[in-house]
Design a protein around this motif. Structure first.
Motif, short mmCIF file in Angstrom:
data_model
loop_
_atom_site.label_atom_id
_atom_site.label_comp_id
_atom_site.label_asym_id
_atom_site.label_seq_id
_atom_site.Cartn_x
_atom_site.Cartn_y
_atom_site.Cartn_z
N GLY A 145 64.28 5.59 93.56
CA GLY A 145 64.66 4.54 92.24
C GLY A 145 63.49 3.02 92.81
O GLY A 145 63.37 2.70 91.25
N ILE A 146 63.10 2.84 93.75
CA ILE A 146 62.15 2.78 94.05
C ILE A 146 60.56 3.06 94.03
O ILE A 146 60.38 3.93 94.70
CB ILE A 146 61.84 1.14 95.74
CG1 ILE A 146 63.34 1.16 95.25
CG2 ILE A 146 60.53 0.24 95.76
CD1 ILE A 146 63.98 0.21 96.50
N ALA A 147 59.68 1.78 93.52
CA ALA A 147 58.66 2.81 93.94
C ALA A 147 57.64 2.78 95.17
O ALA A 147 58.18 2.36 95.91
CB ALA A 147 57.48 2.12 92.47
N ILE A 148 56.48 4.11 95.08
CA ILE A 148 56.45 3.80 96.78
C ILE A 148 55.90 2.53 97.73
O ILE A 148 55.94 3.01 98.48
CB ILE A 148 55.63 5.24 97.02
CG1 ILE A 148 55.77 5.90 98.80
CG2 ILE A 148 54.94 5.82 95.86
CD1 ILE A 148 56.03 6.37 99.53
N ASN A 168 72.76 6.19 103.53
CA ASN A 168 73.01 7.22 102.23
C ASN A 168 72.62 8.15 102.16
O ASN A 168 71.32 8.45 102.38
CB ASN A 168 73.20 6.47 101.49
CG ASN A 168 73.63 5.49 100.66
OD1 ASN A 168 75.31 4.96 101.47
ND2 ASN A 168 73.50 4.28 100.10
N THR A 169 73.27 9.84 102.22
CA THR A 169 72.48 11.09 102.01
C THR A 169 71.32 11.04 100.21
O THR A 169 72.50 10.62 99.03
CB THR A 169 72.78 11.83 102.14
OG1 THR A 169 74.21 11.88 103.33
CG2 THR A 169 72.25 13.51 101.80
N ARG A 170 70.75 10.72 100.63
CA ARG A 170 69.81 10.79 99.23
C ARG A 170 68.61 12.34 98.90
O ARG A 170 68.39 12.80 100.15
CB ARG A 170 68.85 9.62 98.37
CG ARG A 170 69.75 8.57 99.09
CD ARG A 170 68.87 7.03 98.36
NE ARG A 170 70.13 5.95 98.35
CZ ARG A 170 70.00 5.79 96.97
NH1 ARG A 170 69.73 6.09 95.63
NH2 ARG A 170 70.63 4.45 97.48
N GLU A 171 68.52 12.42 97.96
CA GLU A 171 67.77 13.92 97.61
C GLU A 171 65.69 13.12 98.20
O GLU A 171 65.37 11.83 97.32
CB GLU A 171 67.22 13.88 96.25
CG GLU A 171 66.58 15.21 96.24
CD GLU A 171 66.43 16.23 94.54
OE1 GLU A 171 65.73 15.50 93.45
OE2 GLU A 171 67.63 17.25 94.40
N ALA A 172 65.03 13.63 98.71
CA ALA A 172 63.69 13.55 98.78
C ALA A 172 62.36 13.86 98.42
O ALA A 172 62.97 15.21 98.58
CB ALA A 172 63.60 13.11 100.04
#
Length: 230
Positions: A89-92, A126-130
């Motif tokens: 949810g944070i811009a790169i 936390n496991t997140r989609e990347a």
């Protein structure tokens, strides 16, 4: 566009775009490769690699108004570093700044629409989609970027690159061709968008960043030509 709108744009630009429009340097070269997956991925080995590259390589360029070439430190050259970026949810560029990498990362090209996805752990475990992102990185900062985002287990644009394997065809050469075409269009679009923004706001893109885009587009074009697309 009203004067008020221009003022607001200038304010936003000065707040969020310092990396993009920082002062430029002479012509750089682009790296569209990556780490050897067989080599050690420790931070120590990265620093050793960068140190060795700095000692063994240099680039010659003539300064303005001079007929003699001058050495430009290899650590000031821009390289393309592809990373997995967690969907948090944070811009790169905000994430890059929060990690203290905004002094070495000048730009980022998000490749999310090319389809490749991966599961990674974020800074909190936390496991997140990347998704994949290409970063324009000063060579001196490559080890720092890998240290914060991890070293990928593939060489960008190789037969193992996830964005190539994700293309909707079975033939590997066709996968490469489709990927290169989409990647070329993406870079061309982002380059034009940044040039237009700089023109509207009265800024000049740094020369080394312009050259990074142009060299990358040329590199992708050569790959397409090798496949017989031109």
């Amino acid at each position: 566009m009203t004067c008020l709108s221009i003022t607001r744009l200038r304010c936003l630009f000065s707040t969020f775009m310092p990396c993009l429009l920082s002062p430029g340097n002479p012509r750089e070269t682009v790296l569209f490769g990556g780490p050897d997956p067989k080599r050690s991925s420790t931070l120590g080995s990265w620093k050793s690699d960068i140190s060795m590259m700095s000692k063994e390589q240099s680039i010659l360029t003539a300064p303005s108004g001079s007929g003699a070439p001058a050495k430009i430190p290899v650590t000031q050259r821009l390289k393309t570093v592809r990373i997995w970026f967690p969907h948090n949810g944070i811009a790169i560029m905000e994430d890059i700044k929060s990690k203290g990498l905004d002094d070495v990362v000048l730009d980022a090209i998000v490749l999310q629409e090319l389809g490749a996805k991966h599961r990674v752990q974020d800074d909190h475990g936390n496991t997140r989609e990347a998704f994949l992102v290409d970063l324009a990185v000063l060579e001196a900062g490559i080890s720092r970027v890998w240290g914060r985002y991890g070293m990928p287990k593939f060489i960008p644009l190789s037969s193992d690159d996830p964005i190539i394997l994700k293309q909707p065809t079975k033939d590997l050469e066709l996968k490469k061709g489709l990927c290169y075409q989409r990647l070329h269009s993406k870079y061309l679009h982002e380059y034009g968008r940044r040039q237009s923004l700089a023109e509207v706001l009265g800024y000049e893109m740094p020369v080394r960043l312009k050259n990074w885009y142009e060299d990358t587009l040329q590199d992708i074009g050569r790959r397409l030509e090798k496949l017989g697309y031109y």
